[in-house]
Write a protein that holds these residues in place. Sequence first.
Motif, PDB file in Angstrom:
ATOM      1  N   ARG A   1       6.951   8.378  -0.179  1.00  0.00           N
ATOM      2  CA  ARG A   1       8.306   7.205   0.032  1.00  0.00           C
ATOM      3  C   ARG A   1       9.687   7.952   0.402  1.00  0.00           C
ATOM      4  O   ARG A   1      10.348   7.490   0.916  1.00  0.00           O
ATOM      5  CB  ARG A   1       8.420   6.333  -1.487  1.00  0.00           C
ATOM      6  CG  ARG A   1       7.422   5.512  -1.776  1.00  0.00           C
ATOM      7  CD  ARG A   1       7.635   4.585  -2.860  1.00  0.00           C
ATOM      8  NE  ARG A   1       7.873   5.215  -4.030  1.00  0.00           N
ATOM      9  CZ  ARG A   1       6.928   5.449  -4.987  1.00  0.00           C
ATOM     10  NH1 ARG A   1       5.726   5.232  -4.531  1.00  0.00           N
ATOM     11  NH2 ARG A   1       7.021   5.947  -6.306  1.00  0.00           N
ATOM     12  N   ARG A   2       9.694   9.268  -0.381  1.00  0.00           N
ATOM     13  CA  ARG A   2      10.776  10.048  -0.217  1.00  0.00           C
ATOM     14  C   ARG A   2      10.988  10.330   1.285  1.00  0.00           C
ATOM     15  O   ARG A   2      12.062  10.407   1.988  1.00  0.00           O
ATOM     16  CB  ARG A   2      10.849  11.056  -1.235  1.00  0.00           C
ATOM     17  CG  ARG A   2      12.036  12.119  -0.907  1.00  0.00           C
ATOM     18  CD  ARG A   2      13.278  11.213  -1.496  1.00  0.00           C
ATOM     19  NE  ARG A   2      14.638  12.092  -1.393  1.00  0.00           N
ATOM     20  CZ  ARG A   2      15.286  12.030  -0.128  1.00  0.00           C
ATOM     21  NH1 ARG A   2      14.805  11.062   0.894  1.00  0.00           N
ATOM     22  NH2 ARG A   2      16.253  12.531  -0.010  1.00  0.00           N
ATOM     23  N   LEU A   3      10.088  10.487   1.940  1.00  0.00           N
ATOM     24  CA  LEU A   3      10.043  11.112   3.454  1.00  0.00           C
ATOM     25  C   LEU A   3       9.467   9.972   4.348  1.00  0.00           C
ATOM     26  O   LEU A   3       9.599  10.477   5.490  1.00  0.00           O
ATOM     27  CB  LEU A   3       9.005  12.321   3.462  1.00  0.00           C
ATOM     28  CG  LEU A   3       9.361  13.526   2.809  1.00  0.00           C
ATOM     29  CD1 LEU A   3       8.422  14.686   2.523  1.00  0.00           C
ATOM     30  CD2 LEU A   3      10.810  14.237   2.991  1.00  0.00           C
ATOM     31  N   ASP A   4       9.315   8.769   4.019  1.00  0.00           N
ATOM     32  CA  ASP A   4       9.189   7.549   4.989  1.00  0.00           C
ATOM     33  C   ASP A   4       7.810   7.909   5.540  1.00  0.00           C
ATOM     34  O   ASP A   4       7.571   7.668   6.641  1.00  0.00           O
ATOM     35  CB  ASP A   4      10.098   7.736   5.971  1.00  0.00           C
ATOM     36  CG  ASP A   4      11.524   6.905   5.459  1.00  0.00           C
ATOM     37  OD1 ASP A   4      11.363   6.211   4.329  1.00  0.00           O
ATOM     38  OD2 ASP A   4      12.523   7.175   5.919  1.00  0.00           O
ATOM     39  N   LEU A   5       6.633   8.357   4.608  1.00  0.00           N
ATOM     40  CA  LEU A   5       5.217   8.485   5.221  1.00  0.00           C
ATOM     41  C   LEU A   5       4.357   7.588   4.524  1.00  0.00           C
ATOM     42  O   LEU A   5       4.746   7.035   3.482  1.00  0.00           O
ATOM     43  CB  LEU A   5       4.954  10.105   4.929  1.00  0.00           C
ATOM     44  CG  LEU A   5       5.616  11.016   5.622  1.00  0.00           C
ATOM     45  CD1 LEU A   5       5.082  12.474   5.093  1.00  0.00           C
ATOM     46  CD2 LEU A   5       5.612  10.944   7.166  1.00  0.00           C
ATOM     47  N   GLY A   6       3.575   7.266   4.982  1.00  0.00           N
ATOM     48  CA  GLY A   6       2.504   6.728   4.318  1.00  0.00           C
ATOM     49  C   GLY A   6       1.478   7.539   3.485  1.00  0.00           C
ATOM     50  O   GLY A   6       1.399   8.766   3.696  1.00  0.00           O
ATOM     51  N   PRO A   7       1.149   7.054   2.325  1.00  0.00           N
ATOM     52  CA  PRO A   7       0.323   7.797   1.342  1.00  0.00           C
ATOM     53  C   PRO A   7      -1.009   8.577   2.016  1.00  0.00           C
ATOM     54  O   PRO A   7      -1.118   9.672   1.451  1.00  0.00           O
ATOM     55  CB  PRO A   7       0.011   6.602   0.161  1.00  0.00           C
ATOM     56  CG  PRO A   7       0.830   5.622   0.431  1.00  0.00           C
ATOM     57  CD  PRO A   7       1.066   5.609   1.818  1.00  0.00           C
ATOM     58  N   VAL A   8      -1.567   7.797   2.651  1.00  0.00           N
ATOM     59  CA  VAL A   8      -2.540   8.306   3.430  1.00  0.00           C
ATOM     60  C   VAL A   8      -2.387   9.474   4.361  1.00  0.00           C
ATOM     61  O   VAL A   8      -3.072  10.851   4.395  1.00  0.00           O
ATOM     62  CB  VAL A   8      -3.650   7.656   4.223  1.00  0.00           C
ATOM     63  CG1 VAL A   8      -4.810   8.381   4.942  1.00  0.00           C
ATOM     64  CG2 VAL A   8      -4.116   6.391   3.205  1.00  0.00           C
ATOM     65  N   GLN A   9      -1.379   9.495   5.002  1.00  0.00           N
ATOM     66  CA  GLN A   9      -0.920  10.375   5.834  1.00  0.00           C
ATOM     67  C   GLN A   9      -0.354  11.535   5.088  1.00  0.00           C
ATOM     68  O   GLN A   9      -0.504  12.882   5.401  1.00  0.00           O
ATOM     69  CB  GLN A   9       0.378  10.083   6.707  1.00  0.00           C
ATOM     70  CG  GLN A   9       1.069  11.035   7.830  1.00  0.00           C
ATOM     71  CD  GLN A   9       2.323  10.519   8.478  1.00  0.00           C
ATOM     72  OE1 GLN A   9       2.628   9.496   8.435  1.00  0.00           O
ATOM     73  NE2 GLN A   9       2.869  11.490   9.182  1.00  0.00           N
ATOM     74  N   ALA A  10       0.367  11.403   4.042  1.00  0.00           N
ATOM     75  CA  ALA A  10       0.790  12.629   3.014  1.00  0.00           C
ATOM     76  C   ALA A  10      -0.430  13.344   2.612  1.00  0.00           C
ATOM     77  O   ALA A  10      -0.276  14.443   2.491  1.00  0.00           O
ATOM     78  CB  ALA A  10       1.645  11.821   2.082  1.00  0.00           C
TER      79      ALA A  10
END
Length: 310
Positions: free
Chosen positions: A24-33
């Motif tokens: 959320r902090r970096l504007d990414l999807g959880p799967v991508q993270a």
Amino acid sequence: MDRLAPLQLFIAAAEAGSFSGAARRLDLGPVQASATIARLERELGTRLFERSTRRLRLTEAGEQWLPHARQMLAAWEDGQTALRGAAAQDQPLSGRLRVSLPSDIGRQHLWRWMEDFVAADGSTDLQLELRLSDRVTDLVQEPVDYAVRYGEPPDSSLIALPLAPANRRVLCASPAYIARHGQPATPADLRNHDCLRWVLGDSLHARWRFGSREGETVAVEVSGSRTVDDGGLVREWAVAGLGIAYKSGLDVAADLAAGRLVALLPDWLGEPAPLHWMAVGRHRLTPALRRLAESIRARCGALEASLARR
């Protein structure tokens, strides 16, 4: 940049304690993270996190690598700042600016000051997102880039620019309240008054502290018929004559100047309430952002000067 993204994500996940918070902090999807961290672990040849359904924690290797990751990212940010150089000094704000503001001063002043700066600075390519709340925003876990906060900066990775370092709380009430109930002569007298209390998270701010000119400190447990989690409503209640408020001087400066509120206990100093502009990482403090913070500091100084003249 592709090399830095995993570093940023690793640090954010270590600080947030979860991939979802870091995402959320970096504007990414959880799967991508999660996939990015997995690739990083494969590249380093070691596991950086212990994963479970309840929490995420660093392995011993992750603990060892974290300060090196922070050092590498800091070096990159310092390099970015150096490269901007003089050419970037006059560039206006651009892109998305996500800021969390305290509810009262945010509604009364900060949003207008920011709009004035944007207009004067020539910022045409700017998306401004404001969140007005007295809740302390977690800049690591939440999708916010900056926060304006009262109080001393926490001992963390946050960078703080002082906006009103000498600001204090002011005890005040309306002329109508004073006419009905009189004024307290000492801090202890507040126990016999209707005090407007404020809630932050799960904590009730009902222990009001004062300092004498001679260095004495007094704390008083106050009570009252009204409690709220919005500092702006505390001020409005006070103006309406519903009780005594203990507010940041910046919040009530205009009301004191207009006579809507009267400062009480002038021989006692209110609690320190310094105001800061907070950011995660030096790279976010661009020249334009620093100009914005300095502009707000000057406006705060004008309010503080009006309080000093009273």
